[in-house]
Write a protein that holds these residues in place. Structure first.
Motif, mmCIF file in Angstrom:
data_model
loop_
_atom_site.group_PDB
_atom_site.id
_atom_site.type_symbol
_atom_site.label_atom_id
_atom_site.label_comp_id
_atom_site.label_asym_id
_atom_site.label_seq_id
_atom_site.Cartn_x
_atom_site.Cartn_y
_atom_site.Cartn_z
ATOM 1 N N ARG A 229 62.224 58.031 65.068
ATOM 2 C CA ARG A 229 62.485 56.705 64.515
ATOM 3 C C ARG A 229 63.785 56.755 63.729
ATOM 4 O O ARG A 229 63.957 57.590 62.839
ATOM 5 C CB ARG A 229 61.345 56.265 63.603
ATOM 6 C CG ARG A 229 61.550 54.891 62.967
ATOM 7 C CD ARG A 229 60.313 54.505 62.149
ATOM 8 N NE ARG A 229 60.460 53.186 61.536
ATOM 9 C CZ ARG A 229 60.908 52.968 60.307
ATOM 10 N NH1 ARG A 229 61.253 54.009 59.544
ATOM 11 N NH2 ARG A 229 61.004 51.737 59.836
ATOM 12 N N ILE A 230 64.705 55.865 64.063
ATOM 13 C CA ILE A 230 65.985 55.768 63.365
ATOM 14 C C ILE A 230 65.959 54.503 62.527
ATOM 15 O O ILE A 230 65.745 53.403 63.056
ATOM 16 C CB ILE A 230 67.154 55.744 64.362
ATOM 17 C CG1 ILE A 230 67.187 57.050 65.162
ATOM 18 C CG2 ILE A 230 68.479 55.528 63.635
ATOM 19 C CD1 ILE A 230 68.140 57.043 66.323
ATOM 20 N N ALA A 231 66.129 54.638 61.227
ATOM 21 C CA ALA A 231 66.049 53.506 60.309
ATOM 22 C C ALA A 231 67.243 53.523 59.378
ATOM 23 O O ALA A 231 67.737 54.591 58.990
ATOM 24 C CB ALA A 231 64.753 53.563 59.507
ATOM 25 N N CYS A 232 67.710 52.328 59.008
ATOM 26 C CA CYS A 232 68.878 52.203 58.141
ATOM 27 C C CYS A 232 68.520 51.444 56.864
ATOM 28 O O CYS A 232 67.772 50.462 56.908
ATOM 29 C CB CYS A 232 70.008 51.473 58.865
ATOM 30 S SG CYS A 232 70.722 52.419 60.231
ATOM 31 N N ASP A 233 69.074 51.906 55.751
ATOM 32 C CA ASP A 233 68.860 51.277 54.458
ATOM 33 C C ASP A 233 70.194 51.259 53.726
ATOM 34 O O ASP A 233 70.702 52.304 53.317
ATOM 35 C CB ASP A 233 67.811 52.043 53.658
ATOM 36 C CG ASP A 233 67.514 51.397 52.309
ATOM 37 O OD1 ASP A 233 66.870 52.055 51.485
ATOM 38 O OD2 ASP A 233 67.945 50.248 52.095
ATOM 39 N N GLY A 234 70.792 50.092 53.582
ATOM 40 C CA GLY A 234 72.094 49.994 52.954
ATOM 41 C C GLY A 234 73.236 50.368 53.867
ATOM 42 O O GLY A 234 74.363 50.584 53.414
ATOM 43 N N ALA A 235 72.970 50.465 55.154
ATOM 44 C CA ALA A 235 73.979 50.821 56.143
ATOM 45 C C ALA A 235 73.524 50.255 57.479
ATOM 46 O O ALA A 235 72.431 49.685 57.596
ATOM 47 C CB ALA A 235 74.159 52.334 56.225
ATOM 48 N N SER A 236 74.336 50.419 58.505
ATOM 49 C CA SER A 236 73.967 49.950 59.836
ATOM 50 C C SER A 236 74.652 50.813 60.873
ATOM 51 O O SER A 236 75.596 51.557 60.567
ATOM 52 C CB SER A 236 74.366 48.478 60.022
ATOM 53 O OG SER A 236 75.773 48.335 59.926
ATOM 54 N N LEU A 237 74.176 50.735 62.112
ATOM 55 C CA LEU A 237 74.749 51.476 63.228
ATOM 56 C C LEU A 237 74.999 50.528 64.393
ATOM 57 O O LEU A 237 74.206 49.610 64.637
ATOM 58 C CB LEU A 237 73.797 52.584 63.691
ATOM 59 C CG LEU A 237 73.492 53.720 62.715
ATOM 60 C CD1 LEU A 237 72.385 54.593 63.260
ATOM 61 C CD2 LEU A 237 74.747 54.544 62.452
ATOM 62 N N SER A 238 76.095 50.749 65.108
ATOM 63 C CA SER A 238 76.345 50.013 66.346
ATOM 64 C C SER A 238 76.021 50.853 67.569
ATOM 65 O O SER A 238 75.927 50.344 68.684
ATOM 66 C CB SER A 238 77.804 49.554 66.402
ATOM 67 O OG SER A 238 78.683 50.661 66.322
ATOM 68 N N SER A 239 75.855 52.137 67.355
ATOM 69 C CA SER A 239 75.389 53.062 68.391
ATOM 70 C C SER A 239 74.862 54.297 67.671
ATOM 71 O O SER A 239 75.128 54.494 66.490
ATOM 72 C CB SER A 239 76.516 53.448 69.363
ATOM 73 O OG SER A 239 77.535 54.156 68.688
ATOM 74 N N TRP A 240 74.105 55.108 68.365
ATOM 75 C CA TRP A 240 73.556 56.284 67.704
ATOM 76 C C TRP A 240 73.325 57.409 68.693
ATOM 77 O O TRP A 240 73.225 57.186 69.910
ATOM 78 C CB TRP A 240 72.257 55.962 66.963
ATOM 79 C CG TRP A 240 71.218 55.198 67.763
ATOM 80 C CD1 TRP A 240 71.003 53.848 67.743
ATOM 81 C CD2 TRP A 240 70.286 55.741 68.700
ATOM 82 N NE1 TRP A 240 69.984 53.513 68.600
ATOM 83 C CE2 TRP A 240 69.514 54.658 69.206
ATOM 84 C CE3 TRP A 240 70.002 57.021 69.165
ATOM 85 C CZ2 TRP A 240 68.494 54.819 70.146
ATOM 86 C CZ3 TRP A 240 69.001 57.196 70.108
ATOM 87 C CH2 TRP A 240 68.255 56.109 70.588
#
Length: 446
Positions: free
Chosen positions: A371-382
């Motif tokens: 599970r990939i989760a973001c808090d205070g950031a974001s991703l456009s690819s991973w």
């Protein structure tokens, strides 16, 4: 752990590692390592392979380090595999790369018991013939790069652990004075280069380092050209010698420079947060010891990324020895080096984490989930990366494209789930095989 053998469903086994965002991962320090080292008049170097000097590898090598050492390209077996036939291509590429990027080059190595060409190692030489071969090799190799290399490891690994001389082609053929002869020939070949003797397990005060100390003192008393001592520092997690700084200082007091020449700190795999924290502390301890002694010129890591390290193939079950992980993201060790050189690290503005879970397991296989989760950031690819420690093999994946090479697994987003917004998450799953044990790996995002 009995359920691993009964095939019963497991509760989730979880691990996660935050990826600091906002700047590219390799730029997580306020300044590149080389700028920090320059400010302290120190060297921070890395061993490199010429064949890898492209892409991200070349970018990091150029940006972060003010010196390079050819890992293998200047060893006798590489430059003269057949008597009288030379191959300088990889060595030339490394020197050209360094000059293009304003870096020093450390020549490595001229006279060694290992990695010699078979024609030399298996020959039946008289002392006169062996001396001529050694002197000619030094003159030819150093002469090619005369005035272009800052330092040379002239003699490498001359001692046994108990402080006696190592039985080798050179010692057996020429006696103990082969070291003095090699240094004298090296001074004639390039008077501008700093000349070193180099060895491993000589970082602390012990029988081996004392034998090297006594040799250096004797060479200095005899007027033999010797400018420095190289402490390789292939270390084990949590085992930095307490006498490291004392040992550096006693060599410096002889009037020679000291360099940490081949630094890495290996651990039993898989890596986890506790081991990485200890490794960072160890790297900091080594760099602090060098910074504290004016005649310690600096440190060279023996490769900067775990994917390129010699350790796993030499010490099965061990690895993760360098400052960068297999995806070239900086580890805590990188930040420890930066801090020891006077730098600071940039506080994260937000983080995305990858959490690995085993959701079901049976006798020969298991189902996993990340599970990939973001808090205070974001991703456009991973891309999620991990290394298996017990021979597990991914056989099928969904919601991601997964590849495995040896123990290294890399899973990248599908066309429809690359975006992870602040506060959002995505999940992908896979099936894999296992036998014996199924330890949970540490996952990094790249």
């Amino acid at each position: 752990m009995r359920s691993l053998r009964t095939g019963l469903s497991l509760a989730s086994l979880v691990t996660g590692l935050a990826l600091l965002l906002g700047a590219p991962p390799a730029q997580a320090a306020d300044l590149p390592l080389r700028d920090l080292a320059d400010a302290k008049n120190k060297v921070i170097g890395t061993a490199v392979a010429g064949s890898k000097l492209t892409g991200t590898y070349a970018e990091i090598a150029a940006r972060e380090f003010n010196a390079v050492t050819p890992e293998n390209a200047m060893k006798w077996g590489s430059v003269e595999p057949t008597r009288g036939t030379y191959n300088w291509a990889e060595a030339d590429r490394i020197v050209d790369f360094a000059e293009a990027n304003g870096q020093q080059v450390r020549g490595h190595t001229l006279v060694w018991h290992s990695q010699n060409p078979s024609w030399l190692a298996n020959g039946a030489w008289t002392a006169a013939e062996l001396r001529q071969l050694m002197n000619s090799h030094i003159a030819t190799t150093m002469g090619r790069y005369q005035g272009r290399l800052a330092t040379w490891d002239v003699v490498n690994e001359a001692f046994n652990e108990d402080g006696t001389y190592r039985q080798s082609l050179w010692y057996n053929g020429l006696g103990t004075d082969y070291i003095a002869e090699a240094l004298t020939a090296a001074r004639a070949a390039d008077p501008s280069a700093k000349l070193y003797i180099n060895d491993y397990n000589v970082e602390g005060v012990n029988a081996k380092s004392t034998a090297m100390y006594n040799l250096v003192r004797s060479l200095k008393e005899r007027g033999v050209p010797i400018d420095g001592v190289g402490l390789q520092a292939h270390l084990i997690l949590g085992q930095v010698p307490a006498t490291l700084q004392q040992n550096i200082q006693r060599f410096a007091d002889l009037g020679v420079d000291v360099a940490i020449t081949e630094l890495d700190i290996r651990m039993t795999l898989p890596a986890d947060s506790a081991k990485l924290a200890q490794q960072a502390a160890d790297y900091r301890q080594v760099l602090n010891a060098c910074v504290a002694v004016p005649r310690c010129v600096g440190a060279t890591v023996w490769g900067f990324g775990d994917a390129d390290s010699w350790v796993p193939s030499t010490f099965p079950g061990q690895g993760a020895a360098t400052p960068y992980d297999e995806g070239y993201a900086p580890k805590p060790a990188y930040h420890a080096i930066a801090e020891a050189l006077g730098g600071t690290t940039t506080p994260p503005t937000g983080a995305c984490t990858a959490t690995y879970s085993v959701v079901n397991q049976w006798n020969s296989g298991f189902t996993g989930q990340v599970r990939i989760a973001c808090d205070g950031a974001s991703l456009s690819s991973w891309k999620a990366n991990w290394t298996y420690g017990a021979g597990q093999q991914v056989t099928q994946a969904w919601n991601a494209t997964c590849t495995q090479s040896g123990t290294a697994v890399s899973c990248s987003n599908a066309s429809y789930n690359g975006t992870v917004p602040d506060g959002g998450s995505v999940t992908f799953g896979f099936n894999a095989s296992w036998t014996g044990s199924n330890p949970v790996p540490t996952v990094t995002l790249g």
